[in-house]
Design a protein around this motif. Structure first.
Motif, mmCIF file in Angstrom:
data_model
loop_
_atom_site.group_PDB
_atom_site.id
_atom_site.type_symbol
_atom_site.label_atom_id
_atom_site.label_comp_id
_atom_site.label_asym_id
_atom_site.label_seq_id
_atom_site.Cartn_x
_atom_site.Cartn_y
_atom_site.Cartn_z
ATOM 1 N N GLN A 1 0.806 -1.205 0.000
ATOM 2 C CA GLN A 1 0.000 0.000 0.000
ATOM 3 C C GLN A 1 0.850 1.270 0.000
ATOM 4 O O GLN A 1 0.340 2.367 -0.248
ATOM 5 N N SER A 2 2.153 1.125 0.251
ATOM 6 C CA SER A 2 3.038 2.292 0.276
ATOM 7 C C SER A 2 3.542 2.679 -1.103
ATOM 8 O O SER A 2 4.092 3.771 -1.281
ATOM 9 N N VAL A 3 3.388 1.810 -2.073
ATOM 10 C CA VAL A 3 3.933 2.055 -3.411
ATOM 11 C C VAL A 3 3.191 3.212 -4.064
ATOM 12 O O VAL A 3 1.962 3.266 -4.066
ATOM 13 N N GLY A 4 3.947 4.150 -4.618
ATOM 14 C CA GLY A 4 3.296 5.278 -5.262
ATOM 15 C C GLY A 4 4.277 6.190 -5.964
ATOM 16 O O GLY A 4 5.483 5.914 -6.043
ATOM 17 N N VAL A 5 3.752 7.304 -6.464
ATOM 18 C CA VAL A 5 4.571 8.276 -7.181
ATOM 19 C C VAL A 5 5.323 9.137 -6.180
ATOM 20 O O VAL A 5 4.854 9.397 -5.076
ATOM 21 N N TYR A 6 6.512 9.570 -6.574
ATOM 22 C CA TYR A 6 7.354 10.417 -5.728
ATOM 23 C C TYR A 6 7.812 11.604 -6.557
ATOM 24 O O TYR A 6 8.394 11.433 -7.635
ATOM 25 N N GLY A 7 7.545 12.817 -6.073
ATOM 26 C CA GLY A 7 7.907 13.994 -6.853
ATOM 27 C C GLY A 7 7.059 14.092 -8.098
ATOM 28 O O GLY A 7 5.844 13.840 -8.074
ATOM 29 N N GLY A 8 7.699 14.430 -9.227
ATOM 30 C CA GLY A 8 6.967 14.567 -10.481
ATOM 31 C C GLY A 8 6.499 13.238 -11.036
ATOM 32 O O GLY A 8 5.298 12.989 -11.173
ATOM 33 N N ASP A 9 7.430 12.344 -11.364
ATOM 34 C CA ASP A 9 7.074 11.030 -11.899
ATOM 35 C C ASP A 9 7.997 9.950 -11.347
ATOM 36 O O ASP A 9 8.198 8.919 -11.964
ATOM 37 N N GLY A 10 8.552 10.218 -10.158
ATOM 38 C CA GLY A 10 9.435 9.257 -9.519
ATOM 39 C C GLY A 10 8.673 8.156 -8.810
ATOM 40 O O GLY A 10 7.450 8.032 -8.918
ATOM 41 N N PHE A 11 9.413 7.339 -8.060
ATOM 42 C CA PHE A 11 8.844 6.132 -7.452
ATOM 43 C C PHE A 11 9.220 6.059 -5.982
ATOM 44 O O PHE A 11 10.319 6.450 -5.582
ATOM 45 N N SER A 12 8.305 5.553 -5.169
ATOM 46 C CA SER A 12 8.608 5.342 -3.756
ATOM 47 C C SER A 12 7.935 4.069 -3.267
ATOM 48 O O SER A 12 6.874 3.674 -3.762
ATOM 49 N N ALA A 13 8.553 3.421 -2.284
ATOM 50 C CA ALA A 13 7.997 2.221 -1.654
ATOM 51 C C ALA A 13 8.636 2.077 -0.282
ATOM 52 O O ALA A 13 9.771 2.509 -0.061
ATOM 53 N N THR A 14 7.900 1.466 0.624
ATOM 54 C CA THR A 14 8.383 1.267 1.985
ATOM 55 C C THR A 14 8.434 -0.221 2.307
ATOM 56 O O THR A 14 7.512 -0.974 1.974
ATOM 57 N N TYR A 15 9.517 -0.633 2.958
ATOM 58 C CA TYR A 15 9.686 -2.004 3.419
ATOM 59 C C TYR A 15 9.699 -1.982 4.954
ATOM 60 O O TYR A 15 10.307 -1.092 5.558
ATOM 61 N N VAL A 16 9.029 -2.932 5.554
ATOM 62 C CA VAL A 16 8.907 -2.937 7.012
ATOM 63 C C VAL A 16 9.436 -4.244 7.590
ATOM 64 O O VAL A 16 9.418 -5.286 6.934
ATOM 65 N N SER A 17 9.902 -4.155 8.841
ATOM 66 C CA SER A 17 10.363 -5.321 9.575
ATOM 67 C C SER A 17 9.500 -5.476 10.818
ATOM 68 O O SER A 17 9.473 -4.592 11.672
ATOM 69 N N ARG A 18 8.789 -6.585 10.918
ATOM 70 C CA ARG A 18 7.941 -6.823 12.078
ATOM 71 C C ARG A 18 8.730 -7.389 13.250
ATOM 72 O O ARG A 18 8.288 -7.318 14.386
ATOM 73 N N GLN A 19 9.892 -7.935 12.970
ATOM 74 C CA GLN A 19 10.703 -8.512 14.037
ATOM 75 C C GLN A 19 11.594 -7.463 14.699
ATOM 76 O O GLN A 19 11.632 -7.343 15.910
ATOM 77 N N GLU A 20 12.284 -6.691 13.885
ATOM 78 C CA GLU A 20 13.220 -5.716 14.412
ATOM 79 C C GLU A 20 12.609 -4.321 14.521
ATOM 80 O O GLU A 20 13.167 -3.444 15.177
#
Length: 207
Positions: free
Chosen positions: A68-87
């Motif tokens: 659900q974090s995947v999306g556009v960044y800035g003008g036409d860039g890309f962003s995504a978030t990775y999470v750690s449930r353990q650490e």
């Protein structure tokens, strides 16, 4: 140039690791033989307003993609978030057009170092990141303070353009285009045969 935003073992064998960090994977299905992105990547990324050549994925031990974090960044860039449930903690991937200079790297940061040509490491404001300068864009891996530099560096090394299978896991399907022509007004069955059913204004008071 690189805004501070919303978004690896300590450098052992640094020359080897950093060479890997600055390289791109290829031949995984993300591009055609002529180097152009596949039609699937173009369609999925384009539907989100993202330039297909700026789409990357990465991996780090214990971290998984938050789709659900995947999306556009800035003008036409890309962003995504990775999470750690353990650490705990988050690892954020940003890709945007441009480059990075020493002044841009140091802006607003407590420290900045050029660890290899085109590869920067900096920290400050509770986060730290690797920035890998490509030909016309920058791939950044940013982590919270509780994400170790080892993990962050591993994520930077693993950052690559997605394979065909990775595209389908990373980006939602593009809206279907069935080529149908727009339809005319929908005929309603609750309107009278004459007029539009609006209130009448030609009646006497009370009627």
């Amino acid at each position: 140039m690189i805004p501070t935003v919303r978004s690896l073992p300590l450098l052992l064998l640094a020359p080897l690791l950093l060479t890997a960090c600055g390289s791109e994977r290829s031949g995984q299905g993300e591009t055609r033989d002529d180097g152009a992105p596949t039609a699937e990547l173009v369609a999925r990324a384009g539907a989100l307003g993202i330039a297909p050549e700026l789409v990357y994925v990465t991996g780090a031990p214990g971290f998984t993609l938050a789709r659900q974090s995947v999306g556009v960044y800035g003008g036409d860039g890309f962003s995504a978030t990775y999470v750690s449930r353990q650490e705990g903690g988050q690892l954020r991937l940003y890709v945007d057009r441009g480059t990075m200079s020493a002044a841009e790297c140091a802006a607003g940061q407590q420290m900045c170092e050029l660890v290899e040509e085109g590869v920067w490491y900096r920290s400050g404001r509770g986060t730290h990141e690797y920035a890998v300068v490509k030909e016309d864009h920058v791939v950044r891996l940013e982590g919270d303070a509780d994400v170790s530099r080892d993990v962050l560096h591993e994520a930077a090394r693993e950052a690559h353009r997605p394979s065909g299978e990775e595209v389908t896991e990373l980006l939602p399907p593009a809206p279907a285009d069935d080529g149908a022509a727009p339809t005319g007004p929908v005929e309603r069955g609750d309107l009278p045969p004459a007029g539009d059913g609006a209130p009448r204004n030609d009646v006497d008071a009370g009627g």
